[in-house]
Design a protein around this motif. Structure first.
Motif, short mmCIF file in Angstrom:
data_model
loop_
_atom_site.label_atom_id
_atom_site.label_comp_id
_atom_site.label_asym_id
_atom_site.label_seq_id
_atom_site.Cartn_x
_atom_site.Cartn_y
_atom_site.Cartn_z
N ARG A 106 65.93 9.69 12.83
CA ARG A 106 67.18 9.46 13.18
C ARG A 106 68.19 10.30 12.72
O ARG A 106 69.39 10.29 13.51
N TYR B 71 64.16 9.31 26.27
CA TYR B 71 64.20 9.33 27.82
C TYR B 71 62.78 9.76 28.26
O TYR B 71 62.28 10.77 27.96
N TYR C 139 63.82 2.51 23.55
CA TYR C 139 64.08 2.73 21.72
C TYR C 139 62.89 2.40 21.26
O TYR C 139 62.45 1.18 21.53
N VAL D 93 67.62 6.23 18.23
CA VAL D 93 67.43 7.52 19.06
C VAL D 93 66.80 7.14 20.38
O VAL D 93 65.85 6.49 20.40
N PRO D 94 67.38 7.63 21.33
CA PRO D 94 66.91 7.18 22.76
C PRO D 94 65.55 8.18 23.05
O PRO D 94 65.69 9.24 22.74
N HIS E 225 67.86 13.01 20.47
CA HIS E 225 67.09 12.09 21.47
C HIS E 225 66.00 12.87 21.74
O HIS E 225 65.58 14.11 21.29
N ASP F 12 75.39 8.87 29.28
CA ASP F 12 75.00 8.98 27.79
C ASP F 12 75.45 10.31 27.31
O ASP F 12 75.51 10.85 26.28
N LYS G 103 65.26 4.74 29.68
CA LYS G 103 65.59 5.09 28.26
C LYS G 103 65.04 3.89 27.59
O LYS G 103 65.24 2.78 27.72
#
Ligand code: BG6
Length: 515
Positions: A230, A361, A349, A358-359, A235, A508, A347
């Protein structure tokens, strides 16, 4: 270094990595007999038999073996051999060589059977093939609809063809159940007849070299590990985009939909490989243990989360690769009012120490603009806009694992553009499997079939892993099934999916990478 984004790519040498030959590995496997339930079906024609033939042709890998195809239609061995020859001619890119096929086909047999209720003839047939049956390495490949799986297994059990004398292995295709509860029941059922270490739950993504390479890359290089968390990763995007529609698989797809077909298995496995902690060793169970921890830490989704952070879509008519494409609802065996999603974005986590905040996707869909599968890891911007005072905003560093169409890894870097001006420019350091190793990438099934024959379970899913993956997606599936989409179809065939998927990122301040 290759330079995808440069307007002057001639300046950069794309072959700085010398090509090297891949040494021929000692892959030879011992004698085995494989029974393919569903031996005339789509999977057998497109993947299994072509892969087995290909392995046979690679001299020395398969020598002493028998393959028995089982199917409902009446056919002699000879007719089956011709049928498979036709499939190879139709579905394999490489040309089939008459002589090698003739030799291969001597190992090929066929048993017409309603396999769910006719194991007596199966036993007879097996004993007729006699010496060819290799009891010490017998594999059952279940390339059949989930509805008949239990019956087949039960009958194999009744005829004592699972444990004991036969020590058989069973290879089962996805989808493994249709939710966590049914996967659990199916597992319990199979475990009545087979031990866990006899069960090979196949996910062909795990047979792809770049997918396996995630482990080698992450734990074989010291420079990335300190960044893999992180603090440095902004991301992660995982895309599995397909340009094809559902083709002739309407019946299956209507029941499955995109989440069961791709997200519950392929995408979950990709997330696990990116996010997992170093295993304490390279054995199957140790790697599987780490993956399961990732599934268990994916943030559970309630109705509000699903509403805010997941997107579903279904394709309408459009064009792919210049050709008109039907809407999903007009495809063969699909309802005209179908609520089945063919697109998914979300999205997620991974709520653990390494990845908190930290997403991840993810997106996948049928009939998108092009076929492309990749993992994109975007790092954070440098701490200070030092260069930004005089240059444009920097493009952040990114690592890109491309799985399809080409298997490659790129590192996106900023450099100074040559000349008098202070201009930052993005370049890609690129490693391409085929070019570097001067090697034609093999089919994912090659590796998996060899591993199953040899008895290596590393690249196959374990019972608790399957259930943990279902636990992630079950809430989404049941929510979506309980509230049919009002806006389907909501993307045109040949586009990048519904607008809402782009908006998910925009909210985002990010955007999907152009594939
Ligand atoms: C299969 C899905 O598991 O994977 C198909 O059932 C999909 O719907 C396929 O087309 C994609 O595999 P690949 O290797 O072409 O990305």
């Amino acid at each position: 270094m290759s330079n995808k984004n440069s307007d002057d790519s001639s300046m950069i040498d794309s072959s700085f990595l010398p090509a090297c030959e891949v040494p021929t590995e000692d892959l030879e496997v011992g004698p085995f007999t494989m029974l393919i339930f569903g031996g005339t079906g789509d999977l057998s024609q497109r993947k299994l038999l072509p892969t087995l033939y290909h392995l046979f042709r690679k001299e020395g890998i398969l020598t002493d073996f028998s393959i028995i195809g089982l199917g409902r239609r009446e056919m002699s061995d000879e007719e089956y051999r011709n049928y498979i020859r036709h499939a190879l001619d139709t579905f394999t890119p490489e040309s089939v060589d008459d002589k090698s096929y003739e030799e291969f086909s001597r190992h090929l047999f066929y048993l017409p059977t309603r396999f769910e209720d006719d194991h007596e003839s199966l036993c007879k047939r097996i004993s007729k093939i006699g010496g060819l049956l290799e009891k010490n390495n017998l594999l059952y490949y279940l390339a059949v609809a989930p509805a008949v799986v239990n019956n087949i297994i039960e009958k194999l059990g009744q005829y004592n063809m699972c444990k004991g004398e036969y020590k058989a292995k069973i290879i089962i295709e996805k989808p493994f159940g249709c939710d966590r509860a049914s996967a659990f029941q199916l597992n319990q059922f199979i475990l009545k007849y087979f031990d866990e270490n006899q069960i090979y739950r196949i996910d062909h993504y795990l047979g792809k070299d770049t997918v396996q390479n995630m482990i080698f890359f992450r734990f074989g290089n010291s420079i990335f590990e300190p960044l893999w968390n992180r603090r440095y990763v902004d991301h992660i995007q995982i895309s599995v985009a397909e340009d094809i529609g559902v083709g002739h698989r309407g019946v299956f797809y209507e029941q499955a939909g995109v989440v069961r077909d791709i997200v519950q298995n392929h995408i979950m496995q990709l997330i696990a490989l990116v996010a997992m902690e170093p295993p304490v060793g390279f054995e199957a169970n140790l790697i599987r243990d780490e993956k399961i921890k990732v599934f268990k830490t994916i943030r559970p989704m309630d109705a509000e989360y699903i509403y805010q952070s997941t997107i579903r879509g279904q394709y309408g008519p459009g064009k792919t690769n210049g050709e008109p494409a039907l809407a999903y609802r007009e495809e063969e065996n699909v309802s005209h009012v179908s609520n089945t999603p063919t697109f998914f974005a979300a999205k997620l986590y991974v709520d653990n120490w390494r990845w908190a905040g930290v997403p991840f996707y993810i997106r996948t869909g049928k009939r998108l603009l092009k076929r492309s599968t990749e993992i994109f890891i975007q790092f954070k911007q440098p701490p200070l806009r030092l260069l930004g005072r005089v240059c444009d905003v920097l493009t952040p560093n990114a690592l890109i694992f491309s799985i399809q169409p080409d298997e490659e890894i790129s590192l996106q870097l900023s450099v100074k553009y040559p000349g008098m001006h202070n201009r930052s420019h993005v370049v890609n350091m690129n490693f391409n499997y085929e070019k570097t190793f001067n090697f034609k990438m093999h089919l994912a099934y090659e590796r998996l079939l060899i591993d199953a024959i040899k008895g290596d379970l590393t690249l196959f899913a374990r019972q608790d892993g399957i259930e943990a993956m279902w636990s992630v997606v079950d809430p989404i599936i049941s929510r979506w099934e309980s509230i049919p989409a009002k806006d389907f179809p909501n993307y045109a065939a040949g586009s990048w999916g519904p607008e809402a998927a782009a908006e998910l990122m925009q909210k985002d301040g990010r955007k999907w990478r152009e594939l």
